[in-house]
Design a protein around this motif. Sequence first.
Motif, mmCIF file in Angstrom:
data_model
loop_
_atom_site.group_PDB
_atom_site.id
_atom_site.type_symbol
_atom_site.label_atom_id
_atom_site.label_comp_id
_atom_site.label_asym_id
_atom_site.label_seq_id
_atom_site.Cartn_x
_atom_site.Cartn_y
_atom_site.Cartn_z
ATOM 1 N N LEU A 152 0.740 -1.260 -0.044
ATOM 2 C CA LEU A 152 0.019 -0.224 0.024
ATOM 3 C C LEU A 152 0.954 1.085 0.017
ATOM 4 N N SER A 153 0.405 2.397 -0.532
ATOM 5 C CA SER A 153 1.217 3.643 -0.751
ATOM 6 C C SER A 153 1.037 4.028 0.789
ATOM 7 N N GLY A 154 2.113 4.524 1.323
ATOM 8 C CA GLY A 154 2.252 4.936 2.591
ATOM 9 C C GLY A 154 2.412 3.784 3.740
ATOM 10 N N GLY A 155 2.547 2.557 3.207
ATOM 11 C CA GLY A 155 2.581 1.394 4.025
ATOM 12 C C GLY A 155 4.115 1.042 4.177
ATOM 13 N N LEU A 156 3.942 -0.246 4.721
ATOM 14 C CA LEU A 156 5.471 -0.938 4.854
ATOM 15 C C LEU A 156 6.083 -1.331 3.308
ATOM 16 N N PRO A 157 7.376 -0.908 3.358
ATOM 17 C CA PRO A 157 8.001 -1.309 2.059
ATOM 18 C C PRO A 157 7.797 -2.746 1.614
ATOM 19 N N GLU A 158 7.744 -3.076 0.255
ATOM 20 C CA GLU A 158 7.341 -4.128 -0.287
ATOM 21 C C GLU A 158 8.421 -5.357 0.284
ATOM 22 N N GLU A 159 9.770 -5.140 0.490
ATOM 23 C CA GLU A 159 10.649 -5.840 0.787
ATOM 24 C C GLU A 159 10.594 -6.214 2.383
ATOM 25 N N LYS B 284 0.053 -1.950 6.829
ATOM 26 C CA LYS B 284 0.378 -0.578 7.194
ATOM 27 C C LYS B 284 -0.026 -0.390 8.555
ATOM 28 N N TYR B 285 0.655 0.600 9.297
ATOM 29 C CA TYR B 285 0.252 1.214 10.721
ATOM 30 C C TYR B 285 -0.713 2.330 10.405
ATOM 31 N N VAL B 286 -1.965 2.348 11.132
ATOM 32 C CA VAL B 286 -2.831 3.358 11.060
ATOM 33 C C VAL B 286 -3.089 3.951 12.447
ATOM 34 N N GLU B 287 -3.619 5.304 12.357
ATOM 35 C CA GLU B 287 -4.051 5.619 13.485
ATOM 36 C C GLU B 287 -5.569 4.966 14.179
#
Length: 174
Positions: A34-41, A136-139
């Motif tokens: 996801l955009s703004g999420g964890l990098p693919e790797e 991804k980590y979200v509020e």
Amino acid sequence: MKRLLVKAPAASAAPKGIILCLVPPEDVAHQLALSGGLPEEELHVTLAYLGKTDSVALDQVKEAARPLREYLKGLSALKGEFSGVGRFTIPKKDAFFLTLDVPGLNVVRETCCNVLKMCGLPPDNTHGFTPHMTLKYVEASEPVPVQRLTPVPVEFTHMELWYGSTHLRVPIGR
């Protein structure tokens, strides 16, 4: 026996954990990131958390790869799919994740955990096992980035032992 060590890209803070995990193939990671999420790797499915690098030597983790390799070479690639979405509440932010369905994964994981335990690397049993990949980590007040997922097939041909930023690949099958 041949071992392949792969260095992970440098992150803002060097990782200190030790885990046994499944890493999706590059094309699947690219599709799901996801955009703004964890990098693919960095996308992975944790099978076992084994502690911190300051309390376990890398050589001990390398030695544990041998019996893991012996067990895993008798298996076929693990096939399944990412097919659902979810959210864990954790102290600072929530973890948004995809669920993973691989028939027989619980048995494979349990056997791997027993092998690691016999090697002096007992997995942490603080939580139960829910096969998932955090994207991804979200509020806490933020909505989930994806409401529904069309199932995405995946095939895992190896596991990895991550010792901080050092990754040790252990093949599944011959």
